[in-house]
Write an enzyme that holds these catalytic residues in place. Structure first.
Site, PDB file in Angstrom:
ATOM      1  N   ARG A  36       0.791  -1.228   0.000  1.00 46.87           N
ATOM      2  CA  ARG A  36       0.000   0.000   0.000  1.00 46.87           C
ATOM      3  C   ARG A  36       0.822   1.276   0.000  1.00 46.87           C
ATOM      4  O   ARG A  36       0.313   2.356  -0.303  1.00 46.87           O
ATOM      5  CB  ARG A  36      -0.935   0.016   1.199  1.00 46.87           C
ATOM      6  N   HIS A  38       5.178   1.539   0.273  1.00 46.38           N
ATOM      7  CA  HIS A  38       6.475   1.508  -0.382  1.00 46.38           C
ATOM      8  C   HIS A  38       7.128   0.144  -0.215  1.00 46.38           C
ATOM      9  O   HIS A  38       7.159  -0.426   0.872  1.00 46.38           O
ATOM     10  CB  HIS A  38       7.423   2.605   0.125  1.00 46.38           C
ATOM     11  N   CYS A  43      11.403  -1.097   7.465  1.00 46.67           N
ATOM     12  CA  CYS A  43      12.833  -1.337   7.682  1.00 46.67           C
ATOM     13  C   CYS A  43      13.683  -0.591   6.671  1.00 46.67           C
ATOM     14  O   CYS A  43      14.579   0.168   7.023  1.00 46.67           O
ATOM     15  CB  CYS A  43      13.132  -2.831   7.606  1.00 46.67           C
ATOM     16  N   ALA A 269       9.594   6.068  22.022  1.00 52.00           N
ATOM     17  CA  ALA A 269      10.059   4.779  21.480  1.00 52.00           C
ATOM     18  C   ALA A 269       9.681   3.679  22.467  1.00 52.00           C
ATOM     19  O   ALA A 269      10.533   3.052  23.092  1.00 52.00           O
ATOM     20  CB  ALA A 269      11.562   4.820  21.251  1.00 52.00           C
ATOM     21  N   HIS A 444      44.552 -13.412  13.930  1.00 56.49           N
ATOM     22  CA  HIS A 444      45.173 -12.380  14.770  1.00 56.49           C
ATOM     23  C   HIS A 444      45.873 -11.367  13.874  1.00 56.49           C
ATOM     24  O   HIS A 444      46.531 -11.743  12.917  1.00 56.49           O
ATOM     25  CB  HIS A 444      46.185 -13.018  15.708  1.00 56.49           C
TER      26      HIS A 444
END
Length: 465
Positions: A36, A38, A43, A269, A444
């Site tokens: 509907r 994008h 995300c 949030a 390493h």
């Protein structure tokens, strides 16, 4: 309005939906996606990808203000916020265009509109209240995602109180900011704005930041954030807000005491809500629990022929979880007998500074589920590459079953740990034991050597600490 028939119809074109559609097409199934807004979903367009572009800019800003540590000097370092935001949006647009290309390449039909169940094996597509198409399919996958949860009385207005969307496209940098919630989304924005020069306060109702992470990681993270200048209030609740002309006064209650904090902007949030409305679930066998669709390990709902994936189905709310569910769901439909989804094998990443990553059980959860455990730690300060990079603040923690040697969980904080956690995710998927990890040779100098040393430490064999 022509009727059209498919093997699979996917409602939602986010990281779960478009991946499911492509995998279905690869397996020879005639497939359609209904989207509907994008392609790429939240995300790609307003979440994972553009926020990482913003965070990259903030990391560079931080580095530019600490050049002397590396032997450099620069004067009058500044940034152009509009360009920072424009770059972020450009990255999102580039990838969204790529999703459209991939769907076209795989011959997936894309319908622009909102889809809803309209009887058995039928999806009705509408755009702006007008019918677009009626699609029929034996298999219908719901992948409509989720949206930001709004706190009563503290609803986002887009000007003074932001959701993640407004926080990604600021027209001016606030001098002061309060973030409600310290999960991944809240902490990432707190970290971005702090590193761009804002004074940031985080309010968390739980007793620690990043509450889903292992407690030791949460404690380490809080110390790191506070050292950077972030103010953190835990065990605290926002009781109300009072809006001014260009500021917000937030009433915060903690420990029986109340205080007013005035800031330029607030970011809310506090979690997400599944997009279950308008899907035509009424009268079906699809069960909804606290705004999320209930599924089994192959993403089947209680309604035959109807499946659900991604954020619509609840935690963990992660793009890679949605994509994996999409693949497993399609492969089960196609009769390929995929492994059932084990949600404990899905790694979680938070891209704050320092980064946080984990997979599997926390130490507390492992003990609560009856495991006797061996726990190992290794600090970045004992790692040569981390010191050379100027990133000595971090640690790796691993949790093993003491009887079987099974890797129950791994938890990391520090530079680029989001790139390293996959090593432990592979180990868990392969059911690797501590012996296998001990006998694996790590290169390493790399920061990944901390992963090896943490395993050794769990059995009293750490070399460099």
């Amino acid at each position: 309005m022509a009727d059209q028939s498919f093997d699979v119809v996917v409602v939602g074109g986010g990281p779960g939906g478009y991946v499911a559609a492509i995998r279905a097409a690869q397996l020879g199934l005639k497939t359609a996606v209904v989207e509907r807004e994008h392609l790429g979903g939240i995300c790609l367009n307003w979440g994972c990808i553009p926020t990482k572009a913003l965070l990259r800019s903030s990391e560079i800003n931080h580095l530019l203000h600490h050049l002397d540590e590396f032997g450099f000097a620069a004067d009058n370092v500044r940034f152009d916020l509009a360009k920072v935001v424009r770059r972020s949006r450009g990255v999102a647009k580039q990838l969204a265009t790529g999703v459209g290309f991939l769907l076209k390449k795989n011959k997936v039909a894309v319908f622009d509109g909102a889809g809803k169940l309209a009887g058995k094996g039928t999806v009705a597509v509408e755009k702006d209240g007008k019918p677009v198409a009626k699609l029929t399919a034996k298999h219908i996958i719901l992948a409509t995602g989720a949206r930001a949860r709004q706190l009563p009385g503290i609803e986002a207005d887009g000007k003074l109180i932001w959701t993640y969307k407004e926080a990604m496209v600021p027209t001016a940098m606030p001098k002061t900011l309060l973030v409600i919630g310290s999960g991944a989304i809240g902490i990432e924005f707190a970290s971005f704005y702090l590193n761009m020069g804002a004074a940031v306060t985080v309010v968390e109702v739980m007793d620690r930041v990043l509450p889903v992470e292992d407690e030791e990681i949460s404690v380490f993270a809080r110390k790191a954030f506070e050292k950077q200048g972030m103010k953190i209030l835990t065990g605290a609740a926002v009781k109300g807000v009072k809006k001014g002309a260009d500021s917000v006064t937030v009433t915060v209650e903690s420990g029986g005491k109340s205080q007013d904090i005035t800031v330029d902007r607030v970011i809310s949030a506090v979690g997400i809500v599944g997009n279950v409305e308008g899907l035509g679930l009424e009268g079906t066998g699809v069960k909804v629990d606290r705004t999320h669709v209930v599924i089994d390990e192959f993403c089947r709902t209680g309604e035959p022929g109807v499946y659900a994936i991604g954020d619509l189905c609840g935690a963990p709310w992660l793009a890679h979880k949605a994509s994996h569910e999409g693949v497993v769901c399609i492969e089960a439909i196609a009769g390929l007998h995929p492994h059932p989804i084990d949600w404990t094998n899905i790694p979680g990443c938070t891209y704050c500074r320092p980064q946080v990553a984990s997979v599997g059980l926390t130490e507390a959860k492992a003990k609560a589920t009856g495991h006797e455990v061996n726990v190992g730690h290794f600090p970045f300060i004992g790692n040569g590459k981390a010191i050379a990079l100027g990133e000595p603040d971090g640690m790796v923690k691993v949790v093993f079953d003491a009887k079987t040697g099974e890797l129950l969980g791994a938890h990391m904080i520090g530079a680029e740990v989001t790139e390293m956690i996959q090593g432990y995710a592979v180990a868990r998927t392969l059911e690797t034991t501590e012996a296998d990890l001990m006998h694996t040779v790590f290169p390493h100098p790399t920061v990944s050597e901390t992963m090896h040393e943490a395993v050794l430490d769990a059995y009293g064999r750490a070399i460099h600490f």
